[in-house]
Design an enzyme around this catalytic site. Sequence first.
Site, PDB file in Angstrom:
ATOM      1  N   LYS A 184       0.828  -1.213   0.000  1.00  0.00           N
ATOM      2  CA  LYS A 184       0.000   0.000   0.000  1.00  0.00           C
ATOM      3  C   LYS A 184       0.870   1.275   0.000  1.00  0.00           C
ATOM      4  O   LYS A 184       0.711   2.149  -0.844  1.00  0.00           O
ATOM      5  CB  LYS A 184      -0.918  -0.016   1.225  1.00  0.00           C
ATOM      6  CG  LYS A 184      -1.677   1.270   1.450  1.00  0.00           C
ATOM      7  CD  LYS A 184      -2.677   1.529   0.351  1.00  0.00           C
ATOM      8  CE  LYS A 184      -3.180   2.952   0.385  1.00  0.00           C
ATOM      9  NZ  LYS A 184      -4.248   3.223  -0.522  1.00  0.00           N
ATOM     10  N   ALA A 212       1.653  16.215 -16.186  1.00  0.00           N
ATOM     11  CA  ALA A 212       2.332  17.316 -15.502  1.00  0.00           C
ATOM     12  C   ALA A 212       1.298  18.328 -15.037  1.00  0.00           C
ATOM     13  O   ALA A 212       0.224  18.458 -15.625  1.00  0.00           O
ATOM     14  CB  ALA A 212       3.312  17.967 -16.468  1.00  0.00           C
ATOM     15  N   GLY A 256      -2.053  16.426  -4.630  1.00  0.00           N
ATOM     16  CA  GLY A 256      -2.602  16.818  -3.321  1.00  0.00           C
ATOM     17  C   GLY A 256      -3.492  15.704  -2.821  1.00  0.00           C
ATOM     18  O   GLY A 256      -3.309  14.548  -3.198  1.00  0.00           O
ATOM     19  N   CYS A 301      -4.257  11.527   0.599  1.00  0.00           N
ATOM     20  CA  CYS A 301      -3.434  10.303   0.602  1.00  0.00           C
ATOM     21  C   CYS A 301      -1.970  10.544   0.258  1.00  0.00           C
ATOM     22  O   CYS A 301      -1.087  10.333   1.095  1.00  0.00           O
ATOM     23  CB  CYS A 301      -4.026   9.282  -0.355  1.00  0.00           C
ATOM     24  SG  CYS A 301      -5.742   8.921   0.034  1.00  0.00           S
TER      25      CYS A 301
HETATM   26  C1  UGA Z   1      -4.753   7.844  -4.389  1.00  0.00           C
HETATM   27  C2  UGA Z   1      -4.385   6.581  -5.182  1.00  0.00           C
HETATM   28  O1  UGA Z   1      -4.459   6.840  -6.574  1.00  0.00           O
HETATM   29  C3  UGA Z   1      -5.311   5.409  -4.836  1.00  0.00           C
HETATM   30  O2  UGA Z   1      -4.888   4.230  -5.504  1.00  0.00           O
HETATM   31  C4  UGA Z   1      -5.251   5.184  -3.317  1.00  0.00           C
HETATM   32  O3  UGA Z   1      -6.127   4.132  -2.934  1.00  0.00           O
HETATM   33  C5  UGA Z   1      -5.652   6.459  -2.598  1.00  0.00           C
HETATM   34  O4  UGA Z   1      -4.748   7.527  -2.994  1.00  0.00           O
HETATM   35  C6  UGA Z   1      -5.564   6.206  -1.119  1.00  0.00           C
HETATM   36  O5  UGA Z   1      -4.470   5.927  -0.617  1.00  0.00           O
HETATM   37  O6  UGA Z   1      -6.611   6.145  -0.451  1.00  0.00           O
HETATM   38  P1  UGA Z   1      -6.609   9.772  -4.658  1.00  0.00           P
HETATM   39  O7  UGA Z   1      -5.892  10.457  -3.541  1.00  0.00           O
HETATM   40  O8  UGA Z   1      -8.080   9.661  -4.612  1.00  0.00           O
HETATM   41  O9  UGA Z   1      -6.059   8.254  -4.803  1.00  0.00           O
HETATM   42  O10 UGA Z   1      -6.259  10.570  -5.969  1.00  0.00           O
HETATM   43  P2  UGA Z   1      -5.409  10.355  -7.303  1.00  0.00           P
HETATM   44  O11 UGA Z   1      -6.323  10.170  -8.436  1.00  0.00           O
HETATM   45  O12 UGA Z   1      -4.391   9.329  -7.105  1.00  0.00           O
HETATM   46  O13 UGA Z   1      -4.716  11.802  -7.429  1.00  0.00           O
HETATM   47  C7  UGA Z   1      -3.849  12.306  -6.421  1.00  0.00           C
HETATM   48  C8  UGA Z   1      -3.286  13.646  -6.811  1.00  0.00           C
HETATM   49  O14 UGA Z   1      -2.349  13.515  -7.870  1.00  0.00           O
HETATM   50  C9  UGA Z   1      -4.326  14.659  -7.307  1.00  0.00           C
HETATM   51  O15 UGA Z   1      -4.033  15.916  -6.742  1.00  0.00           O
HETATM   52  C10 UGA Z   1      -4.144  14.694  -8.801  1.00  0.00           C
HETATM   53  O16 UGA Z   1      -4.499  15.931  -9.376  1.00  0.00           O
HETATM   54  C11 UGA Z   1      -2.640  14.448  -8.910  1.00  0.00           C
HETATM   55  N1  UGA Z   1      -2.225  13.848 -10.203  1.00  0.00           N
HETATM   56  C12 UGA Z   1      -2.644  12.611 -10.551  1.00  0.00           C
HETATM   57  C13 UGA Z   1      -1.359  14.551 -11.022  1.00  0.00           C
HETATM   58  O17 UGA Z   1      -0.942  15.688 -10.716  1.00  0.00           O
HETATM   59  N2  UGA Z   1      -0.938  13.964 -12.198  1.00  0.00           N
HETATM   60  C14 UGA Z   1      -1.344  12.738 -12.563  1.00  0.00           C
HETATM   61  O18 UGA Z   1      -0.918  12.261 -13.644  1.00  0.00           O
HETATM   62  C15 UGA Z   1      -2.219  12.046 -11.726  1.00  0.00           C
END
Ligand code: UGA
Length: 493
Positions: free
Chosen positions: A223, A271, A276, A279
């Site tokens: 995890k 990018a 944020g 998680c």
């Molecule tokens: C993340 C993980 O993706 C999940 O697999 C995990 O279960 C979850 O944390 C957790 O630990 O509970 P989440 O926080 O909902 O999920 O959001 P993400 O979709 O992963 O995005 C996280 C951040 O990264 C956002 O701010 C998003 O804008 C940013 N991001 C994502 C980018 O800047 N670039 C990307 O290519 C992808």
Amino acid sequence: MRITVIGSGYVGLVSAVCFAELGHEVLSVDNDHAKIALLREGQVPIHERFLPELLNRHRGKRLSFSTSVREAVDQSDAVFITVGTPQSETGEADLSFVEAVAREIASAIHDFKVVVEKSTVPVRTCESLRKTLLLNGARQDLFSVASNPEFLREGTAVTDFLYPDRVVIGVDDQVSASLLSSIYRPLTDGSYYRQENAIPLTGYAHAQAPIIVTDAKSAELIKHASNAFLAMKISFINAVANIAESVGADIEQVCEGIGSDSRIGRKFLNAGIGYGGSCFPKDVQAFRMVAEQCNYEFGLLTEVMRVNTEQRTRFLRKVRNALWTLRGKRLGVLGLAFKGDTDDIRESAALEIISALLKEGACVCAYDPAAIPKAKEVLDENNMSYAADPYMAAAGCDAVLILTEWKEFAQLDLEKLRSVVKHPILIDGRNLYRPADVARAGFVYHSIGRSVAIPESMIFDGKSEATRRESAIRLATIPGWRQESGQPLQPAS
Ligand code: UGA
């Protein structure tokens, strides 16, 4: 199977509802009486696709709610712990909620239970959980503990649960292994996907969800390492974007080139203004602390965090360069949530950037499809206002900023947007547009890891004095431009 899920936050509520969808008898427990009352009435406290539908499909039938851990544990075969593990002052995960729940569970164990940690926890938490249950009176032969990490993303949590890339179960004994395997069987034997009223998802790669059985410590590491790796991917591409920007390359083309290598993959290579949410920031930091406690200096993670923080600072610099000074400038901001498809503003890069802009004297008018109510609780300054749609937010603005990757923001009517702004400057922190399209609509377009795109009407080609004068006049209305003698007009960055 009779399942109790303790904690009805994002992970707990989605898990409870989805376990019911898989055919189990589920009790969802929380000590927040108001929240439980809402859920009993079928009201969902979070913005999550398919959750209201599933809650109302199973509520009062296979899914019920309680505020009593004791009662719920008594009626269950498996007890999932999904309470919060916030960041402590030292950066470690604060496990006090997990411990408190474990104590309550211990006193309610009268026949055999499998106690499963599903909250994001550091490696070795299963060991501490086992000790706490014993210390608080649970008989050794009446329980076993296991780890079952979740990989749900906010916004797509329900389909992430029902259509997983993999189910990970971390077990140290056969009883837990077979109990957890049977809980997930409708997914791992594919029978759920053949049900007529199954929640749909097109393009799922598997006919049956893959299951990975490990020991408990390995599951715990999976995890933290998964989240840290994804955060690293984002910081890596942001670092490359900064180089692309300096040399005049295009990060989107670079990503396509890198991401088509199947060993790397295109996902999580977008990018932007950095990651944020509740998680990644917390988990990367906590994982670094786990490493430190193991006497391993995980410098790579320190750098992942540094790049992420710097990305926000760089974006602010971009805004300053485009506008010259910020005091009194009116900015239309699109996006408050930490990412699209959620109303969650925890650790939102958008909010941090807005706060900095307000501090520098700018007036901000923001729009977000879901996060305005939550943002209003924390951003309520005099020069902060909220609009009902993107065009109202942009009306009369010196610049429009895109800070969250909502689909709606990638499909704006640019002509309409152009007609309402004061100055046609679009600063996109999520690279939602092709620069040429935005410039064609009359905007000066700043994005991440790509050159500034300028409308043709604003480019001085050096051929005619009339064009030169006309260009200069137009550009004079746009702050952040400079012209060195004899050179074409340039953005001032
Ligand atoms: C993340 C993980 O993706 C999940 O697999 C995990 O279960 C979850 O944390 C957790 O630990 O509970 P989440 O926080 O909902 O999920 O959001 P993400 O979709 O992963 O995005 C996280 C951040 O990264 C956002 O701010 C998003 O804008 C940013 N991001 C994502 C980018 O800047 N670039 C990307 O290519 C992808």
